[in-house]
Design a protein around this motif. Structure first.
Motif, mmCIF file in Angstrom:
data_model
loop_
_atom_site.group_PDB
_atom_site.id
_atom_site.type_symbol
_atom_site.label_atom_id
_atom_site.label_comp_id
_atom_site.label_asym_id
_atom_site.label_seq_id
_atom_site.Cartn_x
_atom_site.Cartn_y
_atom_site.Cartn_z
ATOM 1 N N MET A 50 0.834 -1.207 0.000
ATOM 2 C CA MET A 50 0.000 0.000 0.000
ATOM 3 C C MET A 50 0.870 1.259 0.000
ATOM 4 S SD MET A 50 -2.909 -1.084 2.691
ATOM 5 C CE MET A 50 -4.452 -0.472 2.066
ATOM 6 N N SER A 51 2.010 1.180 0.650
ATOM 7 C CA SER A 51 2.880 2.352 0.747
ATOM 8 C C SER A 51 3.586 2.674 -0.562
ATOM 9 C CB SER A 51 3.945 2.141 1.829
ATOM 10 O OG SER A 51 3.357 2.038 3.083
ATOM 11 N N VAL A 52 4.148 1.661 -1.214
ATOM 12 C CA VAL A 52 4.961 1.922 -2.407
ATOM 13 C C VAL A 52 4.196 1.723 -3.699
ATOM 14 C CG1 VAL A 52 7.133 1.429 -1.238
ATOM 15 C CG2 VAL A 52 5.984 -0.402 -2.478
ATOM 16 N N HIS A 56 6.627 -5.529 -6.840
ATOM 17 C CA HIS A 56 8.064 -5.781 -6.867
ATOM 18 C C HIS A 56 8.791 -5.037 -5.741
ATOM 19 C CE1 HIS A 56 12.019 -6.675 -8.430
ATOM 20 N NE2 HIS A 56 12.305 -5.383 -8.404
ATOM 21 N N ASP A 57 8.547 -3.740 -5.629
ATOM 22 C CA ASP A 57 9.193 -2.961 -4.562
ATOM 23 C C ASP A 57 8.731 -3.435 -3.182
ATOM 24 O OD1 ASP A 57 10.598 -1.480 -6.403
ATOM 25 O OD2 ASP A 57 9.263 0.261 -6.319
ATOM 26 N N ALA A 58 7.446 -3.775 -3.057
ATOM 27 C CA ALA A 58 6.928 -4.247 -1.770
ATOM 28 C C ALA A 58 7.614 -5.551 -1.359
ATOM 29 C CB ALA A 58 5.416 -4.442 -1.834
ATOM 30 N N GLU A 59 7.834 -6.448 -2.308
ATOM 31 C CA GLU A 59 8.529 -7.705 -2.002
ATOM 32 C C GLU A 59 9.956 -7.429 -1.551
ATOM 33 O OE1 GLU A 59 8.111 -9.931 -5.620
ATOM 34 O OE2 GLU A 59 6.050 -10.531 -5.157
ATOM 35 N N GLN A 64 13.827 -6.843 3.015
ATOM 36 C CA GLN A 64 14.745 -5.987 3.768
ATOM 37 C C GLN A 64 14.273 -5.789 5.206
ATOM 38 O OE1 GLN A 64 15.791 -2.291 1.781
ATOM 39 N NE2 GLN A 64 15.542 -3.294 -0.204
ATOM 40 N N THR A 65 12.948 -5.673 5.381
ATOM 41 C CA THR A 65 12.394 -5.499 6.728
ATOM 42 C C THR A 65 12.766 -6.676 7.618
ATOM 43 O OG1 THR A 65 10.538 -4.175 5.917
ATOM 44 C CG2 THR A 65 10.256 -5.243 8.071
ATOM 45 N N HIS A 92 8.383 0.970 7.717
ATOM 46 C CA HIS A 92 8.114 2.369 7.360
ATOM 47 C C HIS A 92 9.406 3.101 7.012
ATOM 48 C CE1 HIS A 92 6.558 6.428 7.444
ATOM 49 N NE2 HIS A 92 7.512 6.731 8.295
ATOM 50 N N ASN A 93 10.439 2.921 7.820
ATOM 51 C CA ASN A 93 11.716 3.591 7.550
ATOM 52 C C ASN A 93 12.299 3.149 6.210
ATOM 53 O OD1 ASN A 93 11.571 5.045 9.926
ATOM 54 N ND2 ASN A 93 12.878 3.642 11.064
ATOM 55 N N LEU A 94 12.182 1.877 5.894
ATOM 56 C CA LEU A 94 12.669 1.398 4.603
ATOM 57 C C LEU A 94 11.857 1.987 3.457
ATOM 58 C CD1 LEU A 94 13.385 -2.321 5.528
ATOM 59 C CD2 LEU A 94 15.087 -0.613 4.839
ATOM 60 N N ALA A 95 10.549 2.099 3.641
ATOM 61 C CA ALA A 95 9.707 2.704 2.604
ATOM 62 C C ALA A 95 10.082 4.175 2.409
ATOM 63 C CB ALA A 95 8.228 2.564 2.967
#
Length: 194
Positions: A50-52, A56-59, A64-65, A92-95
Motif C-alpha cells: 500500500m505504501s509503495v 516488486h518494490d513491496a517484495e 529488507q524489513t 516504514h523507515n525502509l519505505a
C-alpha cells in the motif's frame, strides 16, 4: 495496552506467545525467528504494498524489513509499543528511504494538534460515509503522510500511540494528520455528490 495491541496485530498468537518468540529469537532460536516472520509477513507486505504501490518494490522492502529484524532483534526492548509496531517502524523507515531515493514525495511539516475539535462532524461523516475499499481509493488523493496515518489506523487498526511510534511523530501530529485527512476526504465526498 501494548499486550492488547500485540494480540490484535499478530493474528494467531497471543501477546505472551509473541513475547516468548521474541525472547527465543533474541537467543538465536531459528525456529522462533521463522515463526515471527510467518506471524507478521502478510501484514508487513500489505503495508509496504500500500505504501509503495507495486508488488516488486513491496517484495524487496518486505525482505529488507525481515533482514533488519534479524540483524536488530537482539537490541529490541519491550517498551510502550508492541513488537509489531517495532517491525512496522522498520518497514516504514525502509519505505521512506525508498521514496527519498526516488524523490517521489515531499513530507508535510509537523503541525501542532488543532485546538478543540471544530469539525468533529466532518471526521465522523467521512468515516461513516466511506467503506474500506472506497476509502482506499479516495486516500490516493491525500498527501503521503496522511495516507500512511489512515492506512495504519484504519486498515491495520493501530492506536495513535503506535502510529506515532511507527512514523516517528508525536501523537498530536498523528491526530492532526488524521483530522486534516478526514476533512479532506469529506470535501472529496461532497464534491463528488454535487
Amino acid at each position: 495496552m501494548a499486550d492488547e495491541t500485540e494480540t490484535r496485530t499478530a493474528p494467531g498468537a497471543s501477546s505472551a506467545e509473541v513475547r516468548r518468540l521474541v525472547e527465543r529469537a533474541q537467543q538465536g532460536d531459528r525456529q522462533a525467528l521463522e515463526e515471527l516472520y510467518l506471524l507478521h509477513f502478510d501484514r508487513i507486505y500489505s503495508y509496504l504494498h500500500m505504501s509503495v504501490g507495486n508488488r516488486h518494490d513491496a517484495e524487496d522492502l518486505t525482505t529488507q524489513t525481515f533482514l533488519k529484524m534479524l540483524e536488530s532483534i537482539g537490541r529490541f526492548r519491550w517498551q510502550s509499543a508492541p513488537f509489531s509496531a517495532w517491525l512496522f517502524r522498520i518497514a516504514h523507515n525502509l519505505a521512506m528511504d525508498h521514496f527519498r531515493a526516488r524523490r517521489r514525495w515531499q513530507p508535510e511539516e509537523d503541525v501542532p494538534e488543532p485546538a478543540g475539535e471544530e469539525e468533529p462532524s466532518a471526521e465522523l461523516a467521512a468515516m461513516q460515509s466511506l467503506g474500506r475499499q472506497s476509502m482506499l481509493e479516495l486516500i490516493e488523493n491525500l498527501s503521503h503522510e496522511q495516507q500512511q496515518v489512515l492506512t495504519l489506523k484504519f486498515v491495520f487498526n493501530f492506536p495513535n500511540a503506535d502510529v506515532a511510534t511507527i512514523l516517528n511523530k508525536t501523537e498530536g501530529a498523528i491526530k492532526s494528520l488524521q483530522h486534516r485527512a478526514l476533512v479532506s476526504l469529506q470535501k472529496q465526498l461532497e464534491q463528488s455528490a454535487s
